[in-house]
Write a protein that holds these residues in place. Structure first.
Motif, short mmCIF file in Angstrom:
data_model
loop_
_atom_site.label_atom_id
_atom_site.label_comp_id
_atom_site.label_asym_id
_atom_site.label_seq_id
_atom_site.Cartn_x
_atom_site.Cartn_y
_atom_site.Cartn_z
N VAL A 157 139.54 50.94 -90.86
CA VAL A 157 138.97 51.87 -91.82
C VAL A 157 139.62 52.97 -92.39
CG1 VAL A 157 136.61 50.84 -91.46
CG2 VAL A 157 137.23 53.02 -90.56
N ASP A 158 139.54 53.49 -93.26
CA ASP A 158 140.43 54.68 -93.72
C ASP A 158 139.80 55.94 -93.23
OD1 ASP A 158 142.51 53.44 -95.09
OD2 ASP A 158 141.37 53.20 -96.85
N GLU A 159 140.39 57.05 -93.11
CA GLU A 159 139.79 58.41 -92.85
C GLU A 159 139.12 58.60 -94.38
OE1 GLU A 159 139.04 61.85 -90.64
OE2 GLU A 159 140.64 60.42 -90.24
N LEU A 160 137.82 58.91 -94.33
CA LEU A 160 137.09 59.35 -95.51
C LEU A 160 136.15 60.54 -95.24
CD1 LEU A 160 135.41 55.66 -96.27
CD2 LEU A 160 137.53 56.80 -97.32
N ALA A 161 136.13 61.50 -96.16
CA ALA A 161 135.53 62.73 -96.18
C ALA A 161 133.91 62.16 -96.45
CB ALA A 161 135.62 63.39 -97.44
N PRO A 162 133.02 62.78 -95.75
CA PRO A 162 131.37 62.43 -95.76
C PRO A 162 131.04 62.31 -97.43
CG PRO A 162 131.76 64.36 -94.41
CD PRO A 162 133.07 64.16 -94.92
N GLY A 163 130.33 61.03 -97.65
CA GLY A 163 130.11 60.73 -98.98
C GLY A 163 130.91 59.73 -99.62
N GLU A 164 132.38 59.53 -99.18
CA GLU A 164 133.19 58.83 -99.92
C GLU A 164 133.09 57.40 -99.29
OE1 GLU A 164 137.05 61.64 -100.61
OE2 GLU A 164 136.97 60.52 -98.81
N THR A 165 133.38 56.38 -100.02
CA THR A 165 133.41 54.92 -99.71
C THR A 165 134.72 54.30 -99.54
OG1 THR A 165 133.20 54.34 -102.06
CG2 THR A 165 131.17 54.78 -100.71
N GLY A 180 125.96 41.68 -97.29
CA GLY A 180 124.85 42.39 -97.71
C GLY A 180 125.64 43.40 -98.83
N THR A 181 124.75 44.21 -99.59
CA THR A 181 125.15 44.94 -100.82
C THR A 181 125.54 46.40 -100.51
OG1 THR A 181 122.92 45.41 -101.33
CG2 THR A 181 123.80 43.19 -102.02
N GLY A 182 126.30 46.80 -101.56
CA GLY A 182 126.60 48.13 -101.38
C GLY A 182 128.13 48.56 -100.93
N PRO A 183 128.35 49.73 -100.86
CA PRO A 183 129.69 49.88 -100.33
C PRO A 183 129.91 49.36 -98.80
CG PRO A 183 128.38 51.80 -100.08
CD PRO A 183 127.65 51.13 -101.00
N ALA A 184 131.23 48.81 -98.46
CA ALA A 184 131.53 48.18 -97.42
C ALA A 184 131.48 49.28 -96.23
CB ALA A 184 132.90 47.63 -97.43
N VAL A 185 132.18 50.39 -96.76
CA VAL A 185 132.13 51.56 -95.55
C VAL A 185 131.81 52.86 -96.37
CG1 VAL A 185 133.72 52.99 -94.03
CG2 VAL A 185 134.04 50.51 -94.38
N ARG A 186 130.81 53.49 -95.97
CA ARG A 186 130.67 54.88 -96.39
C ARG A 186 130.78 55.90 -95.25
NH1 ARG A 186 126.26 58.03 -96.76
NH2 ARG A 186 124.76 56.61 -96.16
N ALA A 187 131.23 57.01 -95.38
CA ALA A 187 131.40 58.16 -94.45
C ALA A 187 130.28 58.96 -94.50
CB ALA A 187 132.45 58.85 -94.72
N CYS A 188 129.43 58.75 -93.33
CA CYS A 188 127.96 59.66 -93.47
C CYS A 188 128.27 60.78 -92.35
CB CYS A 188 127.04 58.85 -93.00
SG CYS A 188 125.17 59.60 -92.81
N LEU A 189 127.92 62.08 -92.94
CA LEU A 189 128.03 63.38 -92.12
C LEU A 189 127.02 63.43 -91.01
CD1 LEU A 189 129.25 66.23 -91.66
CD2 LEU A 189 127.29 67.01 -93.36
N ASP A 190 127.43 63.35 -89.82
CA ASP A 190 126.43 63.60 -88.71
C ASP A 190 126.18 64.91 -88.43
OD1 ASP A 190 125.96 63.41 -85.74
OD2 ASP A 190 126.37 61.35 -85.90
N TRP A 191 124.91 65.23 -88.49
CA TRP A 191 124.43 66.42 -88.48
C TRP A 191 124.61 67.20 -86.92
CZ3 TRP A 191 120.88 67.29 -84.68
CH2 TRP A 191 120.09 66.28 -84.23
N SER A 192 124.46 66.26 -85.93
CA SER A 192 124.58 66.66 -84.46
C SER A 192 126.19 67.10 -84.17
CB SER A 192 124.01 65.72 -83.70
OG SER A 192 124.94 64.49 -83.99
N GLY A 213 128.66 67.36 -86.67
CA GLY A 213 129.62 68.04 -87.91
C GLY A 213 130.84 67.29 -88.33
N THR A 214 130.80 65.99 -87.98
CA THR A 214 131.76 65.07 -88.39
C THR A 214 131.13 63.86 -88.93
OG1 THR A 214 134.00 64.10 -87.91
CG2 THR A 214 132.17 64.08 -86.19
#
Length: 225
Positions: free
Chosen positions: A135-143, A164-176, A178-179
């Motif tokens: 997968v690519d390096e993505l900023a939080p929220g990017e797909t 499944g439906t929706g984006p194959a990959v989404r970067a989700c910000l991990d609150w614990s 910070g990445t």
């Protein structure tokens, strides 16, 4: 004339400790009864029903009938993203030195985040798959997309395609931490495979996950400690 969105209405629905606790519990991606959520929030079942009605009216939670039970779940992935983003900004409920290890430690190590894997284990998997150009390096929220399924970890977990439906990959910000960890269809597929293969198990009464002895051994084979 287009009116500005009323973010205050959503903030008011979330901004009550019992309702916030319910939303955090629903981040496990499962459906829960009002009684179960009342226990999590530390309120009476009748009070929980009032809070859940408020969350439903705000569009944050949906309820379905399952036989004689009414089950509640988050209204969608966008609500989970909102809760995770708020968690990243929120201070801990106690000073770090007073945080009890039993509830907080496991959550930091591995937890379910609305159907995908979060915590240190989720970040470690994301780092490995980014390093190996899966997968690519993505900023939080990017797909993004899955560039290849030809990877030892995916092979060990039996992942050869995404369903499944929706984006194959989404970067989700991990609150614990910070990445970003991996969400989207790949994130859901990874967590499902880890559970199916017995590498991780759900801990009772929350979102935390436990890495099994077999999981530690198999993850170690891929450089994840």
């Amino acid at each position: 004339m287009v009116a500005e969105p009323d973010i205050a209405a959503v903030a008011q629905a979330i901004g009550e400790p019992a309702r916030a606790a319910m939303l955090l519990q629903l981040m496990d991606g499962d459906a829960h009864s009002a009684r179960a959520l009342a226990t999590v929030a530390g309120v009476a079942p009748s009070t929980a029903s009032t809070h859940l009605r408020r969350l439903c009216d705000a569009g944050l939670v949906v309820v379905t009938d399952a036989g004689r039970q009414r089950l509640h779940r988050l209204a969608g992935a966008e609500v989970a993203q909102l809760v995770e983003a708020l968690a990243a900004l929120a201070p801990p409920r106690l000073p770090a030195r007073l945080q009890p290890d039993p509830p907080s430690g496991p959550l930091l190590r591995a937890r379910a985040c609305y159907g995908h894997l979060a915590g240190q284990l989720g970040i470690d998997l994301a780092v490995l798959l980014r390093k190996d150009d899966v997968v690519d390096e993505l900023a939080p929220g990017e797909t993004g997309v899955v560039r290849t399924f030809d990877h030892p970890l995916l092979a060990a977990l039996g992942i050869t395609e995404l369903r499944g439906t929706g984006p194959a990959v989404r970067a989700c910000l991990d609150w614990s931490h910070g990445t970003a960890h991996i969400a989207g269809v790949l994130g859901t597929t990874l967590l499902t495979a880890l559970l199916d293969e017995g590498w991780v198990r759900r801990r009772p009464g929350g979102r935390a996950l436990r890495v099994t002895e077999a999981g530690r051994r198999r993850l170690g084979e891929h450089g994840i400690g």
